[in-house]
Design a protein around this motif. Structure first.
Motif, PDB file in Angstrom:
ATOM      1  N   THR A 161      -0.846  -8.060  -3.463  1.00 17.18           N
ATOM      2  CA  THR A 161      -2.024  -7.200  -3.545  1.00 17.18           C
ATOM      3  C   THR A 161      -1.579  -5.750  -3.694  1.00 17.18           C
ATOM      4  N   ARG A 201      -3.500  -1.801  -3.512  1.00 15.51           N
ATOM      5  CA  ARG A 201      -4.732  -1.077  -3.217  1.00 15.51           C
ATOM      6  C   ARG A 201      -4.921   0.061  -4.204  1.00 15.51           C
ATOM      7  N   ARG A 214      -2.429   3.522  -4.191  1.00 10.26           N
ATOM      8  CA  ARG A 214      -1.496   3.498  -3.074  1.00 10.26           C
ATOM      9  C   ARG A 214      -0.135   3.020  -3.562  1.00 10.26           C
TER      10      ARG A 214
END
Length: 160
Positions: A140, A142, A119
């Protein structure tokens, strides 16, 4: 973790073909050749082997009448490359070693058969509350992956 095809050579979606490699609880040179030969011609140019390093050492010990079947290293562009049956070997610590019914060898074109989904963007979370007087940042990203071509690789299964 994907199941095996019900019949050898008959494609099934969401299943991967497992090739029996002959000798009981041991590698067999004919079995390794069978695994390589079962891969369709479309995938052969980009194919490589995946196996545990101890499985590769067992393959190097296979020999016929006074000669070994496989050479350990070839030079390519001045660099040493680990090969077997003319294709690159990549070591995977997660692969099982040689034992009865072990799926110890995999062969295929991993770029054609497996897709990594990434992503775009990174999520940043600012946390001014957990550590008084300090601000902590959590980031974070993904990423995931899945098999996209079930016939792009084959799994070699050691016989029981």
């Amino acid at each position: 973790t994907l199941p095996a095809w019900a019949s050898a050579g008959v494609y099934e979606r969401e299943k991967i073909e497992q090739i029996n490699m002959g000798a009981a609880a041991a590698l067999d040179p004919d079995g390794l050749i069978e695994v390589q030969g079962s891969l369709h011609e479309t995938y052969q140019p980009g194919a490589s082997w995946l196996m545990h390093r101890t499985t590769y050492s067992k393959a190097l010990q296979l020999k016929g009448a006074d000669q070994y079947h496989f050479g350990p290293v070839l030079l390519k562009d001045g660099q040493a490359q680990t090969t077997m049956l003319g294709k690159a070997v990549r070591f995977m610590a997660d692969m099982p070693t040689v034992a009865a019914n072990a799926l110890a060898v995999a062969y295929g074109d991993w770029r054609m058969g497996y897709t990594i989904y990434d992503r775009v963007g990174v999520i940043v979370l600012r946390d001014p509350y957990s550590a008084h007087g300090f601000i902590t940042y959590y980031t974070t990203k993904r990423t995931g992956g899945d098999v996209t071509s079930y016939d792009a690789f084959k799994i070699g299964k050691v016989a029981a």
